[in-house]
Design an enzyme around this catalytic site. Structure first.
Site, PDB file in Angstrom:
ATOM      1  N   HIS A 255       0.830  -1.209   0.000  1.00 43.81           N
ATOM      2  CA  HIS A 255       0.000   0.000   0.000  1.00 43.81           C
ATOM      3  C   HIS A 255       0.865   1.260   0.000  1.00 43.81           C
ATOM      4  CE1 HIS A 255      -3.719   2.264   1.235  1.00 43.81           C
ATOM      5  NE2 HIS A 255      -2.805   3.088   1.748  1.00 43.81           N
ATOM      6  N   GLU A 256       1.834   1.307   0.912  1.00 37.43           N
ATOM      7  CA  GLU A 256       2.673   2.509   1.005  1.00 37.43           C
ATOM      8  C   GLU A 256       3.611   2.636  -0.192  1.00 37.43           C
ATOM      9  OE1 GLU A 256       1.784   4.683   2.963  1.00 37.43           O
ATOM     10  OE2 GLU A 256       0.526   3.447   4.269  1.00 37.43           O
ATOM     11  N   HIS A 259       1.737   4.690  -2.683  1.00 37.66           N
ATOM     12  CA  HIS A 259       1.845   6.125  -2.400  1.00 37.66           C
ATOM     13  C   HIS A 259       3.209   6.670  -2.829  1.00 37.66           C
ATOM     14  CE1 HIS A 259      -1.842   7.009  -0.318  1.00 37.66           C
ATOM     15  NE2 HIS A 259      -1.655   6.062   0.597  1.00 37.66           N
ATOM     16  N   GLU A 285      -4.639   7.819  -2.941  1.00 34.32           N
ATOM     17  CA  GLU A 285      -5.179   6.539  -2.470  1.00 34.32           C
ATOM     18  C   GLU A 285      -5.501   5.600  -3.626  1.00 34.32           C
ATOM     19  OE1 GLU A 285      -5.294   5.212   0.472  1.00 34.32           O
ATOM     20  OE2 GLU A 285      -4.410   6.986   1.373  1.00 34.32           O
TER      21      GLU A 285
END
Length: 490
Positions: A255-256, A259, A285
């Site tokens: 997920h990160e 980003h 997101e």
């Protein structure tokens, strides 16, 4: 030099200082000694004072009046600086500095209260944070809605009315799908066992590499609440480890990486300009969620991950890759938003959206927040909150003043649903690559069609330009129903 050149040179220094302030925030959440909280609050306040003075410098207005942008890029830079200048000049320097100081202190108080399961030790500070953010919103709203003024910081152009309409459209299909899943005869087995931190982190690095993370310009650290920080040539990620749940670490990492890859993928010519950052948190997101979910939790990638986990942990108690795929995507009414399955994740956001709107409007008092949270969670998820760290203290967002941020998570899911349709059409062999642990084809498509543009376009225009279609919740909901009805044999 032209007025535009003077403006850009001044902005370049402001962006560099803002980057330094961001690094202070990263340090506070990762390696800063816990006893340095008060000192860091003063440092952050001092940095914000300098930044606010620069952002409200009267010369900016003079340069803007005289600037004659020559290209689309220069026009967009001018428009963004104008927007930021107008916003900054509405906020008193005293208020900007105090928000920075109090939210820095509040972060440490929240972390301590969370560790001790003691919301009463945090709520007085939250009251102060909320009061400051409401005061800021009043400065920005021009008599309009306070929540919309705060939301605009994270998703320019969006309103709470639009988001409420979107959520109303999404909720019935999500609830129906969840109920069907929880009532299904087939239920995937949970993963069990003990998974040492060192091995989890090594495998997390492998996953980050599979998704193209640039280790020359990044690093990975541990944090209470995973986040990414930085841009241009230095964008860092964090994760967290629960030794009974390696999915927490692995999927937080992916997920990160989404980003961070967005920031690292922006055209290098935009560095130290307003274009050199993600255009909104909803778009941000969309990148983290499509990395984590549509690619990372798909059958192809989990098949590859199954073998890597089996090797790393000397075997796991899951029979085969297909069963592992189901386990990764297991739907269960858990407490924690960041650990939620795809079906229920947006329901967590909808709850927070309603609670924070009530806080900002004054309909809900901070002292009543824990009871309101627990009551709403029981209603929405059918489970009683067992402890504050699983309830009102689980997220850092309100502690650091991020009121208006939560709905961008759900917007990101909607955007990711739209992007996934276009991505699959453009890269039909994506799953073949993911099955080999190579997300490169997907990452390259996202970089070319979205990430490289930074803040060149407004959020909706950027998503619609990348997908060639109007934004709608339908692609996300269709994807979820197809995926989970297959997994649960419905």
């Amino acid at each position: 030099m032209s007025a535009f050149d003077d403006l850009l040179a001044f902005q370049r220094q402001t962006e560099a200082l803002a980057s330094v302030a961001g690094r202070l925030g990263w340090d506070q959440e990762t390696v800063m000694p816990r006893g340095a909280t008060e000192q860091r609050a003063e440092e952050m306040a001092a940095m914000e004072s300098v930044l606010h003075e620069r952002r409200t410098d009267p010369r900016i207005g003079e340069w803007l009046d005289a600037a004659e942008p020559r290209t689309e890029v220069e026009e967009r830079i001018t428009a963004l600086i104008t927007r930021d200048f107008r916003r900054a000049t509405r906020i008193p320097a005293r208020l900007a500095t105090e928000i920075a100081r109090v939210t820095s202190l509040s972060q440490g108080i929240w972390a301590d209260a969370r560790a001790k399961e003691a919301p009463a030790e945090f709520l007085p500070t939250l009251h102060d944070v909320l009061a400051l953010r409401r005061e800021e919103a009043a400065c920005l709203a021009d008599g309009g809605d306070l929540y919309d003024a705060l939301l605009d910081d994270y998703e320019p152009g969006a309103t709470q009315a639009q988001i409420a309409t979107l959520f109303d459209a999404m909720r019935p299909r999500l609830v129906e799908l969840r109920d069907d899943i929880l009532g299904a005869d087939y239920q995937p087995v949970p993963l069990s066992g003990d998974f040492p931190q060192k091995t989890q982190l090594r495998l997390a690095r492998t996953c980050a590499t599979a998704f193209g993370y640039d280790w020359r310009r990044g690093r990975m650290d541990l944090a209470v609440h995973p986040f990414s920080s930085g841009r241009w040539q230095d964008s860092r990620i964090t994760t967290r480890v629960v030794e009974t749940d390696p999915f927490n670490c692995l999927y937080s990492t992916i997920h990160e990486v989404g980003h961070s890859s967005y920031e690292l993928g922006i055209d290098e010519d935009y560095a130290f300009t307003p274009l050199g950052a993600g255009v909104s948190m909803g778009v941000h997101e969309s990148q983290s969620r499509i990395y984590e979910n549509q690619m990372g939790r798909g059958r192809a990638f989990t098949g590859w991950l199954f073998q890597r986990m089996s090797d790393a942990f000397d075997g796991i108690d899951i029979a085969d890759a297909e069963a592992f795929y189901a386990t990764v995507n297991r739907v269960t009414p858990g407490f924690i938003r960041t650990e939620s399955d795809e079906v229920q994740y947006n329901l967590h956001i909808m709850m927070r959206f309603d609670l924070e709107r009530d806080l900002v409007s004054g309909r809900l008092d901070v002292n009543d927040l824990e009871e309101a949270w627990n009551t709403r969670f029981q209603r929405d998820f059918g489970v009683a909150v067992d402890r504050p760290a699983n309830g009102v203290l689980q997220d850092v967002h309100w502690a650091v003043g991020l009121f208006g941020y939560f709905p961008t998570y759900a917007l990101g899911n909607v955007y990711a649903g739209c992007l996934n349709v276009a991505l699959r059409e453009a890269v039909p062999d994506l799953d073949a690559a993911l099955a080999q642990g190579d997300a490169g084809p997907g990452v390259e498509w996202l970089r070319e069609n979205l990430q490289r543009h930074g803040a060149l376009y407004e959020p909706r225009a950027l998503i619609e330009g990348a997908t060639g279609a109007a934004i709608s919740e339908a692609p996300l909901l269709d994807y979820l129903e197809t995926k989970f009805r297959d997994i649960y044999r419905l």
